[in-house]
Design a protein around this motif. Sequence first.
Motif, mmCIF file in Angstrom:
data_model
loop_
_atom_site.group_PDB
_atom_site.id
_atom_site.type_symbol
_atom_site.label_atom_id
_atom_site.label_comp_id
_atom_site.label_asym_id
_atom_site.label_seq_id
_atom_site.Cartn_x
_atom_site.Cartn_y
_atom_site.Cartn_z
ATOM 1 N N HIS A 114 -14.748 17.836 11.523
ATOM 2 C CA HIS A 114 -13.788 18.003 12.610
ATOM 3 C C HIS A 114 -12.342 17.937 12.115
ATOM 4 N N ILE A 115 -12.089 17.095 11.108
ATOM 5 C CA ILE A 115 -10.714 16.931 10.609
ATOM 6 C C ILE A 115 -10.477 17.654 9.292
ATOM 7 N N LEU A 116 -11.501 18.353 8.773
ATOM 8 C CA LEU A 116 -11.405 18.933 7.436
ATOM 9 C C LEU A 116 -10.248 19.922 7.309
ATOM 10 N N LYS A 117 -10.068 20.758 8.316
ATOM 11 C CA LYS A 117 -8.986 21.735 8.267
ATOM 12 C C LYS A 117 -7.630 21.036 8.133
ATOM 13 N N ASP A 118 -7.457 19.957 8.888
ATOM 14 C CA ASP A 118 -6.195 19.216 8.824
ATOM 15 C C ASP A 118 -6.061 18.446 7.511
ATOM 16 N N LEU A 119 -7.178 17.965 6.980
ATOM 17 C CA LEU A 119 -7.163 17.282 5.686
ATOM 18 C C LEU A 119 -6.677 18.232 4.595
ATOM 19 N N GLU B 289 0.847 -1.190 0.000
ATOM 20 C CA GLU B 289 0.000 0.000 0.000
ATOM 21 C C GLU B 289 0.879 1.235 0.000
ATOM 22 N N ASN B 290 0.259 2.376 -0.254
ATOM 23 C CA ASN B 290 1.030 3.610 -0.369
ATOM 24 C C ASN B 290 0.192 4.782 0.147
ATOM 25 N N PRO B 291 -0.211 4.740 1.435
ATOM 26 C CA PRO B 291 -1.127 5.759 1.967
ATOM 27 C C PRO B 291 -0.460 7.115 2.160
ATOM 28 N N LYS B 292 -1.295 8.154 2.238
ATOM 29 C CA LYS B 292 -0.783 9.478 2.572
ATOM 30 C C LYS B 292 -0.236 9.446 3.998
ATOM 31 N N PRO B 293 0.808 10.217 4.275
ATOM 32 C CA PRO B 293 1.466 10.168 5.588
ATOM 33 C C PRO B 293 0.547 10.398 6.785
ATOM 34 N N GLU C 108 -3.737 7.907 8.432
ATOM 35 C CA GLU C 108 -4.089 7.076 9.587
ATOM 36 C C GLU C 108 -4.380 7.930 10.823
ATOM 37 N N THR C 109 -3.569 8.945 11.056
ATOM 38 C CA THR C 109 -3.765 9.817 12.211
ATOM 39 C C THR C 109 -5.097 10.549 12.136
ATOM 40 N N LEU C 110 -5.419 11.095 10.970
ATOM 41 C CA LEU C 110 -6.674 11.832 10.805
ATOM 42 C C LEU C 110 -7.881 10.908 10.889
ATOM 43 N N ARG D 4 -14.505 1.848 13.291
ATOM 44 C CA ARG D 4 -14.183 0.777 14.236
ATOM 45 C C ARG D 4 -13.287 -0.289 13.607
ATOM 46 N N TYR D 5 -13.861 -1.149 12.770
ATOM 47 C CA TYR D 5 -13.074 -2.252 12.198
ATOM 48 C C TYR D 5 -12.076 -1.749 11.161
ATOM 49 N N PHE D 6 -12.464 -0.686 10.475
ATOM 50 C CA PHE D 6 -11.592 -0.031 9.497
ATOM 51 C C PHE D 6 -11.812 1.470 9.639
ATOM 52 N N LYS D 7 -10.778 2.191 9.985
ATOM 53 C CA LYS D 7 -10.902 3.631 10.212
ATOM 54 C C LYS D 7 -10.506 4.394 8.952
ATOM 55 N N ALA D 8 -11.382 5.307 8.539
ATOM 56 C CA ALA D 8 -11.135 6.109 7.345
ATOM 57 C C ALA D 8 -11.502 7.558 7.626
#
Length: 227
Positions: A126-131, A87-91, A94-96, A200-204
């Motif tokens: 809630h996370i849009l600014k950081d996104l 896989e090649n996720p954005k850095p 996962e945190t967001l 929960r089972y998969f966080k996105a």
Amino acid sequence: MSNGRYCMELTKRYVSGMPADISVEGFCSGVTSLIRSVYDGHCIDMDRLKHCPTERLTASAVVYSAYRRQVWMVGDCQCIVGGTFYENPKPQEETLAKQRAEYLEQAIKNGLDIQSIQTEDPGRKHILKDLIASCKGQNTAYPVIDGFEIPINKVKVIDVADGGQDIVLASDGYPFLKNTLEKSEKALSEQLHNDPLCIRYFKATKGLMNGNKSFDDRAYIRFKTAD
């Protein structure tokens, strides 16, 4: 047409006509030049795009070169090569995703129901600014196709062994990539049924919204390389 879909169509056009023996460097340079020519053709303010990456035509791609016997991963995509998953996720993805999950879990405890979240997702807000801020890392912290120079050292290149190899190339819309489309769709269906908000089972960073078939777009292709 969204910026992402337009960039996808341009990338598809480039791939369909590029030389069979092109290198990963040639691919990245060529597809970047094509996107840049679209900006130039519409007299787009490049200085603005430099500072506002969310306004760029942006897409990810995973490409198999039969001539080079390589898989190239530009952006947040995934693949299975010879039974090994890559896989090649954005850095910051996962945190967001974890931040969104924690926010929604608390909101649900406070009485917010799932149906209303699937209409208007406060966790996403809630996370849009950081996104948006994370997009500043396009083609610096992580590679994408967006008309700006792609840092080759950020592109994941996977060498494919000689002999017939099973290869799966897919977008990140499959939370649990499997070696067949049927199994991948089944795993996705179970995820959407058991955890439609993807907390929960998969966080996105987003979940299944009303009117949509899934939480994200998806593409899947499976083939065997020549011996």
